[in-house]
Scaffold this active site. Structure first.
Site, PDB file in Angstrom:
ATOM      1  N   THR A  96      37.444  38.095  42.973  1.00  0.00           N
ATOM      2  CA  THR A  96      36.371  38.355  43.934  1.00  0.00           C
ATOM      3  C   THR A  96      35.243  39.008  43.148  1.00  0.00           C
ATOM      4  OG1 THR A  96      38.000  38.719  45.661  1.00  0.00           O
ATOM      5  CG2 THR A  96      35.746  39.435  46.114  1.00  0.00           C
ATOM      6  N   LYS A 171      33.845  34.560  50.669  1.00  0.00           N
ATOM      7  CA  LYS A 171      34.772  35.694  50.504  1.00  0.00           C
ATOM      8  C   LYS A 171      34.121  36.992  51.024  1.00  0.00           C
ATOM      9  CE  LYS A 171      38.191  38.234  48.932  1.00  0.00           C
ATOM     10  NZ  LYS A 171      39.573  38.230  49.340  1.00  0.00           N
ATOM     11  N   LYS A 239      34.708  47.725  45.799  1.00  0.00           N
ATOM     12  CA  LYS A 239      33.911  46.773  45.000  1.00  0.00           C
ATOM     13  C   LYS A 239      33.419  45.618  45.878  1.00  0.00           C
ATOM     14  CE  LYS A 239      36.414  43.745  43.103  1.00  0.00           C
ATOM     15  NZ  LYS A 239      37.009  42.449  43.385  1.00  0.00           N
TER      16      LYS A 239
HETATM   17  P1  NAP Z   1      45.079  43.707  39.331  1.00  0.00           P
HETATM   18  O1  NAP Z   1      46.531  43.855  39.640  1.00  0.00           O
HETATM   19  O2  NAP Z   1      44.313  44.861  38.815  1.00  0.00           O
HETATM   20  O3  NAP Z   1      44.920  42.450  38.356  1.00  0.00           O
HETATM   21  C1  NAP Z   1      43.821  42.224  37.518  1.00  0.00           C
HETATM   22  C2  NAP Z   1      44.366  41.848  36.160  1.00  0.00           C
HETATM   23  O4  NAP Z   1      43.274  41.442  35.324  1.00  0.00           O
HETATM   24  C3  NAP Z   1      45.053  43.033  35.464  1.00  0.00           C
HETATM   25  O5  NAP Z   1      46.321  42.628  34.992  1.00  0.00           O
HETATM   26  C4  NAP Z   1      44.091  43.368  34.333  1.00  0.00           C
HETATM   27  O6  NAP Z   1      44.696  43.812  33.138  1.00  0.00           O
HETATM   28  C5  NAP Z   1      43.451  42.026  34.053  1.00  0.00           C
HETATM   29  N1  NAP Z   1      42.148  42.225  33.401  1.00  0.00           N
HETATM   30  C6  NAP Z   1      41.110  42.971  33.806  1.00  0.00           C
HETATM   31  N2  NAP Z   1      40.103  42.896  32.923  1.00  0.00           N
HETATM   32  C7  NAP Z   1      40.535  42.081  31.939  1.00  0.00           C
HETATM   33  C8  NAP Z   1      39.960  41.622  30.739  1.00  0.00           C
HETATM   34  N3  NAP Z   1      38.733  41.998  30.384  1.00  0.00           N
HETATM   35  N4  NAP Z   1      40.687  40.803  29.955  1.00  0.00           N
HETATM   36  C9  NAP Z   1      41.942  40.431  30.317  1.00  0.00           C
HETATM   37  N5  NAP Z   1      42.547  40.827  31.438  1.00  0.00           N
HETATM   38  C10 NAP Z   1      41.848  41.650  32.237  1.00  0.00           C
HETATM   39  O7  NAP Z   1      44.302  43.207  40.648  1.00  0.00           O
HETATM   40  P2  NAP Z   1      44.731  42.105  41.732  1.00  0.00           P
HETATM   41  O8  NAP Z   1      45.166  42.796  42.969  1.00  0.00           O
HETATM   42  O9  NAP Z   1      45.571  41.065  41.104  1.00  0.00           O
HETATM   43  O10 NAP Z   1      43.282  41.510  42.070  1.00  0.00           O
HETATM   44  C11 NAP Z   1      42.596  40.653  41.173  1.00  0.00           C
HETATM   45  C12 NAP Z   1      41.297  40.179  41.832  1.00  0.00           C
HETATM   46  O11 NAP Z   1      41.612  39.478  43.037  1.00  0.00           O
HETATM   47  C13 NAP Z   1      40.331  41.305  42.231  1.00  0.00           C
HETATM   48  O12 NAP Z   1      39.021  40.874  42.069  1.00  0.00           O
HETATM   49  C14 NAP Z   1      40.644  41.510  43.712  1.00  0.00           C
HETATM   50  O13 NAP Z   1      39.541  42.039  44.409  1.00  0.00           O
HETATM   51  C15 NAP Z   1      40.956  40.089  44.142  1.00  0.00           C
HETATM   52  N6  NAP Z   1      41.862  39.927  45.297  1.00  0.00           N
HETATM   53  C16 NAP Z   1      42.965  40.721  45.439  1.00  0.00           C
HETATM   54  C17 NAP Z   1      43.797  40.537  46.543  1.00  0.00           C
HETATM   55  C18 NAP Z   1      45.016  41.392  46.759  1.00  0.00           C
HETATM   56  O14 NAP Z   1      45.514  41.438  47.907  1.00  0.00           O
HETATM   57  N7  NAP Z   1      45.545  42.067  45.756  1.00  0.00           N
HETATM   58  C19 NAP Z   1      43.524  39.551  47.481  1.00  0.00           C
HETATM   59  C20 NAP Z   1      42.411  38.721  47.274  1.00  0.00           C
HETATM   60  C21 NAP Z   1      41.590  38.935  46.191  1.00  0.00           C
HETATM   61  P3  NAP Z   1      45.295  45.296  32.969  1.00  0.00           P
HETATM   62  O15 NAP Z   1      46.734  45.088  33.258  1.00  0.00           O
HETATM   63  O16 NAP Z   1      45.015  45.659  31.561  1.00  0.00           O
HETATM   64  O17 NAP Z   1      44.609  46.183  33.962  1.00  0.00           O
END
Ligand code: NAP
Length: 296
Positions: A96, A171, A239
């Site tokens: 997102t 979104k 965010k």
């Molecule tokens: P998350 O668990 O924080 O996953 C993000 C992943 O991306 C982490 O493993 C992080 O690595 C990795 N990352 C961040 N920056 C990076 C970089 N520069 N290079 C390589 N890897 C990198 O978050 P999430 O819940 O999966 O959400 C991910 C996205 O989807 C967000 O934008 C969120 O708003 C969106 N989203 C989430 C949900 C939900 O319910 N969770 C639903 C819809 C949309 P590290 O392990 O090092 O932190």
């Protein structure tokens, strides 16, 4: 054989990769913290050292990182996606992020002979685990149709909403709606509890009427179990709502309810709960240990 690349194996990304592999796809993975790919590698994914390496070895590259800055980094920085030849490749950002960044990525991809789609998702951690996500896409029809069979490995609803950036705009519409359901669900529980009601019964009754919604069915039971794990991080919701408000401002639109939701979530984050799930909003009313216990 088609090679899929996947960058960002967090809460959402890891489950999506798992569903892709269950459907027989070959997936190359990269994540900033390598340990978050260990289980996936045991299950058959192949580790690559950088976003550039992922791009080199894959035909369709998916990205799902945290914030727009992370997206900028993996696409445009040293060892980023755009340092490699992307001729005839399709890059799909599931993060997102901002509509503006989605447009910038699409323009750059086209210049380099590839195509980019913005494809943020909805359905939460459970939707990702169950392969039932809703996918909102912006970009070119031809690329959308090529990626559709892969979307089907982890989603159940897919729509192309228009040109680059329109997936992110959709979104934002989704998040504006959820701001209302999360604040409504939280205040409903605080009120019901204070009025001496059995919240399990209230949730069951409300779920069958016109107050039914996803936040109610998925997050209120977690609150009753005192489960504040993400799910969906508070920091990511802030965010998203800030992006929505920025976009609204660009269109000279005032969204007072969304503004209030951001203020409440920022108050929660300032109390140290930014890495909790969004259901933790109730902590603005209920202190730890003061939750009502189930009466059933
Ligand atoms: P998350 O668990 O924080 O996953 C993000 C992943 O991306 C982490 O493993 C992080 O690595 C990795 N990352 C961040 N920056 C990076 C970089 N520069 N290079 C390589 N890897 C990198 O978050 P999430 O819940 O999966 O959400 C991910 C996205 O989807 C967000 O934008 C969120 O708003 C969106 N989203 C989430 C949900 C939900 O319910 N969770 C639903 C819809 C949309 P590290 O392990 O090092 O932190």
């Amino acid at each position: 054989m088609l090679q899929i690349g996947f960058i960002g194996t967090g809460v959402m990304g890891a489950s999506i990769v798992r569903n892709m592999m269950k459907k027989g796809l070959n997936v190359n993975v990269y994540n900033r913290t390598k340990s978050k790919t260990h289980e996936l590698i045991k299950e058959g994914a192949v580790w690559k050292d950088t976003p550039a390496e992922i791009t080199k070895s894959s035909d369709i590259i998916f990205t799902m990182v945290g914030f727009p800055n992370d997206v900028e980094q993996i696409y445009f920085d040293k060892n980023g996606i755009f340092t490699e030849d992307i001729e005839d490749k399709i890059i799909v950002d599931l993060t997102t992020s901002t509509p503006t960044l989605a447009e910038k990525i699409a323009v750059k991809a086209k210049k380099l002979g590839g195509t980019a789609l913005d494809a943020p998702v909805s359905g939460g951690d459970l939707g990702a685990a169950n392969g039932t996500l809703t996918i909102m896409v912006g970009g070119e029809q031809a690329a959308y149709e090529k990626v559709l069979p892969i979307f089907k490995t982890f989603g159940k609803t897919f729509t192309l909403h228009g040109s680059a950036g329109k997936g992110q705009h959709t979104k934002m519409a989704n998040q504006i709606m959820i701001a209302g359901t999360m604040t409504g669900m939280t205040e409903m529980m605080v009120y019901g509890n204070k009025a001496g009601l059995d919240l399990n019964k209230v949730i069951e009754t409300l779920s069958g009427g016109s107050a039914a919604n996803w936040s109610l069915s998925n997050y209120s039971p977690r609150i009753l179990k005192e489960d504040y794990s993400p799910g969906f991080f508070v920091k990511h919701f802030i965010k998203d709502l800030k992006i929505a408000l920025d976009e609204a401002e660009n269109m000279q639109l005032d969204l007072p309810s969304t503004k209030l939701a951001v203020e409440l979530y920022e108050k929660l984050a300032n109390k140290g709960f930014e890495n909790d799930g969004t259901q933790a909003l109730i902590k603005l009313w209920w202190k730890d240990g003061e939750q009502p216990t189930s009466k059933d």
